[in-house]
Design a protein around this motif. Sequence first.
Motif, PDB file in Angstrom:
ATOM      1  N   ASN A 127       0.820  -1.209   0.000  1.00  0.00           N
ATOM      2  CA  ASN A 127       0.000   0.000   0.000  1.00  0.00           C
ATOM      3  C   ASN A 127       0.855   1.261   0.000  1.00  0.00           C
ATOM      4  OD1 ASN A 127      -3.006  -0.493   0.066  1.00  0.00           O
ATOM      5  ND2 ASN A 127      -2.384  -1.876   1.705  1.00  0.00           N
ATOM      6  N   LEU A 128       1.963   1.244   0.752  1.00  0.00           N
ATOM      7  CA  LEU A 128       2.869   2.396   0.758  1.00  0.00           C
ATOM      8  C   LEU A 128       3.403   2.680  -0.648  1.00  0.00           C
ATOM      9  CD1 LEU A 128       4.987   1.818   4.006  1.00  0.00           C
ATOM     10  CD2 LEU A 128       3.430   3.730   3.571  1.00  0.00           C
ATOM     11  N   LEU A 129       3.807   1.631  -1.357  1.00  0.00           N
ATOM     12  CA  LEU A 129       4.388   1.812  -2.684  1.00  0.00           C
ATOM     13  C   LEU A 129       3.325   2.178  -3.719  1.00  0.00           C
ATOM     14  CD1 LEU A 129       7.091  -1.006  -2.748  1.00  0.00           C
ATOM     15  CD2 LEU A 129       7.275   1.377  -2.018  1.00  0.00           C
ATOM     16  N   ASP A 130       2.110   1.632  -3.567  1.00  0.00           N
ATOM     17  CA  ASP A 130       1.021   2.039  -4.454  1.00  0.00           C
ATOM     18  C   ASP A 130       0.719   3.524  -4.279  1.00  0.00           C
ATOM     19  OD1 ASP A 130       0.725  -0.442  -5.562  1.00  0.00           O
ATOM     20  OD2 ASP A 130      -0.976  -1.042  -4.309  1.00  0.00           O
ATOM     21  N   ASN A 131       0.697   3.984  -3.020  1.00  0.00           N
ATOM     22  CA  ASN A 131       0.453   5.401  -2.751  1.00  0.00           C
ATOM     23  C   ASN A 131       1.567   6.269  -3.324  1.00  0.00           C
ATOM     24  OD1 ASN A 131      -1.893   4.774  -1.365  1.00  0.00           O
ATOM     25  ND2 ASN A 131      -0.918   4.793   0.643  1.00  0.00           N
ATOM     26  N   ALA A 132       2.815   5.772  -3.231  1.00  0.00           N
ATOM     27  CA  ALA A 132       3.952   6.523  -3.766  1.00  0.00           C
ATOM     28  C   ALA A 132       3.844   6.667  -5.284  1.00  0.00           C
ATOM     29  CB  ALA A 132       5.263   5.840  -3.380  1.00  0.00           C
ATOM     30  N   MET A 133       3.469   5.581  -5.956  1.00  0.00           N
ATOM     31  CA  MET A 133       3.296   5.650  -7.410  1.00  0.00           C
ATOM     32  C   MET A 133       2.142   6.571  -7.782  1.00  0.00           C
ATOM     33  SD  MET A 133       4.148   1.852  -8.948  1.00  0.00           S
ATOM     34  CE  MET A 133       3.420   0.854  -7.650  1.00  0.00           C
ATOM     35  N   GLU A 134       1.081   6.525  -6.986  1.00  0.00           N
ATOM     36  CA  GLU A 134      -0.055   7.416  -7.220  1.00  0.00           C
ATOM     37  C   GLU A 134       0.378   8.870  -7.084  1.00  0.00           C
ATOM     38  OE1 GLU A 134      -3.966   8.679  -4.709  1.00  0.00           O
ATOM     39  OE2 GLU A 134      -3.694   6.523  -5.015  1.00  0.00           O
ATOM     40  N   GLY A 135       1.233   9.144  -6.083  1.00  0.00           N
ATOM     41  CA  GLY A 135       1.740  10.502  -5.904  1.00  0.00           C
ATOM     42  C   GLY A 135       2.569  10.955  -7.089  1.00  0.00           C
ATOM     43  N   CYS A 136       3.395  10.050  -7.625  1.00  0.00           N
ATOM     44  CA  CYS A 136       4.235  10.391  -8.775  1.00  0.00           C
ATOM     45  C   CYS A 136       3.398  10.741 -10.002  1.00  0.00           C
ATOM     46  CB  CYS A 136       5.189   9.243  -9.100  1.00  0.00           C
ATOM     47  SG  CYS A 136       6.556   9.068  -7.931  1.00  0.00           S
ATOM     48  N   GLU A 137       2.225  10.113 -10.112  1.00  0.00           N
ATOM     49  CA  GLU A 137       1.359  10.387 -11.254  1.00  0.00           C
ATOM     50  C   GLU A 137       0.873  11.830 -11.273  1.00  0.00           C
ATOM     51  OE1 GLU A 137      -1.822   7.615 -11.242  1.00  0.00           O
ATOM     52  OE2 GLU A 137      -0.535   5.867 -11.484  1.00  0.00           O
ATOM     53  N   GLN A 138       0.922  12.510 -10.128  1.00  0.00           N
ATOM     54  CA  GLN A 138       0.473  13.898 -10.050  1.00  0.00           C
ATOM     55  C   GLN A 138       1.560  14.876 -10.490  1.00  0.00           C
ATOM     56  OE1 GLN A 138      -2.741  13.891  -9.423  1.00  0.00           O
ATOM     57  NE2 GLN A 138      -2.451  11.694  -9.061  1.00  0.00           N
ATOM     58  N   THR A 180      -5.831  11.534  -4.284  1.00  0.00           N
ATOM     59  CA  THR A 180      -6.320  12.351  -5.390  1.00  0.00           C
ATOM     60  C   THR A 180      -7.166  11.541  -6.351  1.00  0.00           C
ATOM     61  OG1 THR A 180      -4.245  11.857  -6.533  1.00  0.00           O
ATOM     62  CG2 THR A 180      -4.359  13.917  -5.322  1.00  0.00           C
ATOM     63  N   LYS A 181      -7.325  10.241  -6.083  1.00  0.00           N
ATOM     64  CA  LYS A 181      -8.101   9.395  -6.987  1.00  0.00           C
ATOM     65  C   LYS A 181      -9.462   9.089  -6.382  1.00  0.00           C
ATOM     66  CE  LYS A 181      -4.487   7.393  -9.743  1.00  0.00           C
ATOM     67  NZ  LYS A 181      -3.986   6.155 -10.355  1.00  0.00           N
ATOM     68  N   GLY A 182     -10.108   8.042  -6.924  1.00  0.00           N
ATOM     69  CA  GLY A 182     -11.452   7.713  -6.514  1.00  0.00           C
ATOM     70  C   GLY A 182     -11.562   7.382  -5.039  1.00  0.00           C
ATOM     71  N   SER A 183     -12.812   7.317  -4.568  1.00  0.00           N
ATOM     72  CA  SER A 183     -13.059   7.150  -3.139  1.00  0.00           C
ATOM     73  C   SER A 183     -12.492   5.844  -2.590  1.00  0.00           C
ATOM     74  CB  SER A 183     -14.568   7.195  -2.875  1.00  0.00           C
ATOM     75  OG  SER A 183     -15.224   6.160  -3.597  1.00  0.00           O
ATOM     76  N   GLY A 184     -12.384   4.802  -3.435  1.00  0.00           N
ATOM     77  CA  GLY A 184     -11.880   3.527  -2.955  1.00  0.00           C
ATOM     78  C   GLY A 184     -10.440   3.575  -2.502  1.00  0.00           C
ATOM     79  N   HIS A 185      -9.660   4.510  -3.038  1.00  0.00           N
ATOM     80  CA  HIS A 185      -8.234   4.540  -2.747  1.00  0.00           C
ATOM     81  C   HIS A 185      -7.929   4.912  -1.299  1.00  0.00           C
ATOM     82  CE1 HIS A 185      -6.528   3.966  -6.855  1.00  0.00           C
ATOM     83  NE2 HIS A 185      -7.760   4.279  -7.160  1.00  0.00           N
ATOM     84  N   GLY A 186      -8.875   5.556  -0.619  1.00  0.00           N
ATOM     85  CA  GLY A 186      -8.653   5.898   0.784  1.00  0.00           C
ATOM     86  C   GLY A 186      -8.519   4.682   1.667  1.00  0.00           C
ATOM     87  N   PHE A 187      -9.017   3.531   1.214  1.00  0.00           N
ATOM     88  CA  PHE A 187      -8.909   2.310   2.000  1.00  0.00           C
ATOM     89  C   PHE A 187      -7.459   1.886   2.151  1.00  0.00           C
ATOM     90  CE2 PHE A 187     -13.413   1.885   0.957  1.00  0.00           C
ATOM     91  CZ  PHE A 187     -13.928   1.416   2.157  1.00  0.00           C
ATOM     92  N   GLY A 188      -6.617   2.184   1.165  1.00  0.00           N
ATOM     93  CA  GLY A 188      -5.197   1.835   1.257  1.00  0.00           C
ATOM     94  C   GLY A 188      -4.540   2.534   2.424  1.00  0.00           C
ATOM     95  N   LEU A 189      -4.844   3.819   2.596  1.00  0.00           N
ATOM     96  CA  LEU A 189      -4.290   4.581   3.713  1.00  0.00           C
ATOM     97  C   LEU A 189      -4.807   4.053   5.043  1.00  0.00           C
ATOM     98  CD1 LEU A 189      -4.595   8.223   2.286  1.00  0.00           C
ATOM     99  CD2 LEU A 189      -2.507   6.871   2.533  1.00  0.00           C
ATOM    100  N   ARG A 190      -6.100   3.773   5.087  1.00  0.00           N
ATOM    101  CA  ARG A 190      -6.685   3.277   6.334  1.00  0.00           C
ATOM    102  C   ARG A 190      -6.160   1.880   6.676  1.00  0.00           C
ATOM    103  NH1 ARG A 190     -11.337   6.224   4.650  1.00  0.00           N
ATOM    104  NH2 ARG A 190     -12.364   4.431   3.709  1.00  0.00           N
ATOM    105  N   ARG A 191      -5.865   1.093   5.647  1.00  0.00           N
ATOM    106  CA  ARG A 191      -5.302  -0.246   5.874  1.00  0.00           C
ATOM    107  C   ARG A 191      -3.939  -0.133   6.540  1.00  0.00           C
ATOM    108  NH1 ARG A 191      -6.057  -5.284   7.257  1.00  0.00           N
ATOM    109  NH2 ARG A 191      -4.831  -6.813   6.113  1.00  0.00           N
ATOM    110  N   ILE A 192      -3.110   0.792   6.083  1.00  0.00           N
ATOM    111  CA  ILE A 192      -1.801   1.018   6.702  1.00  0.00           C
ATOM    112  C   ILE A 192      -1.984   1.448   8.151  1.00  0.00           C
ATOM    113  CG2 ILE A 192       0.282   2.445   6.661  1.00  0.00           C
ATOM    114  CD1 ILE A 192      -0.149   2.688   3.598  1.00  0.00           C
ATOM    115  N   ASP A 193      -2.866   2.424   8.373  1.00  0.00           N
ATOM    116  CA  ASP A 193      -3.114   2.926   9.729  1.00  0.00           C
ATOM    117  C   ASP A 193      -3.524   1.788  10.676  1.00  0.00           C
ATOM    118  OD1 ASP A 193      -2.605   5.390   8.665  1.00  0.00           O
ATOM    119  OD2 ASP A 193      -4.684   6.083   8.677  1.00  0.00           O
ATOM    120  N   ALA A 194      -4.461   0.943  10.203  1.00  0.00           N
ATOM    121  CA  ALA A 194      -4.991  -0.125  11.048  1.00  0.00           C
ATOM    122  C   ALA A 194      -3.914  -1.157  11.392  1.00  0.00           C
ATOM    123  CB  ALA A 194      -6.171  -0.805  10.353  1.00  0.00           C
ATOM    124  N   LEU A 195      -3.079  -1.496  10.424  1.00  0.00           N
ATOM    125  CA  LEU A 195      -2.051  -2.513  10.664  1.00  0.00           C
ATOM    126  C   LEU A 195      -0.939  -1.997  11.582  1.00  0.00           C
ATOM    127  CD1 LEU A 195      -1.791  -4.135   7.125  1.00  0.00           C
ATOM    128  CD2 LEU A 195      -2.713  -5.176   9.201  1.00  0.00           C
TER     129      LEU A 195
END
Length: 220
Positions: A127-138, A180-195
């Motif tokens: 999830n961290l790396l997916d978020n990083a790639m998503e950030g690079c897309e901006q 910055t993407k669709g609403s589903g992507h927030g689950f990745g951040l919350r998954r990191i937080d929860a773990l």
Amino acid sequence: MRAIISRHIDKRIAGYQNALLIKHYEEVQNIYLKMRGWRHDYHNHIQVMKAHLAMNQLDELKDYLDMLDNDLQTVDTVIKTGNIHLDAILNSKLSLMANHQIKVNAKAQVPSVLTINEYDLCSIIGNLLDNAMEGCEQVPQSDDQFIRIYIGVFKQQLYISVTNSTGELKKIRTGKYLTTKGSGHGFGLRRIDALVKKYGGYLNRQNEPGVFATEVMLPL
């Protein structure tokens, strides 16, 4: 009211699962294309070696085999952490980053025995790396896209640091960052937080102009 909330949650979960499937498909497709390239090269190499052998050019054949032996070193996994599951997720993501022409600086090493569930650890890092790639897309210019990854042991803690280029991020009142993407992507951040919370770890996110950094520390 409950039915409306339930449908909304189901829709967001479905969006998150769909995003994961798309990401997984892209990773598998990227690996498949590389394998096809290696197969094509392998066929060509066989033809060259047969030609040297047919002309009894044994010295040339030996030189060619030596060259192939050296070249195979670059086909090996980019990172070897000491954990096969972590190697798989890291190298899959690194391959995708390379395909997207993102500049990467990565260093990772973990203990042979982990107290953290390996599935949970791979989920955090994935999830961290997916978020990083998503950030690079901006970031509009590919030359300015970068990701720095460091995983190691610090003071009997597993330390994970991911820094990436990004566009502007917004915070909600709770201090959590919005994707910055669709609403589903927030689950990745919350998954990191929860773990991280599950293991009593430490999580820190920092956003400076053009750069986003995340630090995670998990007890060993």
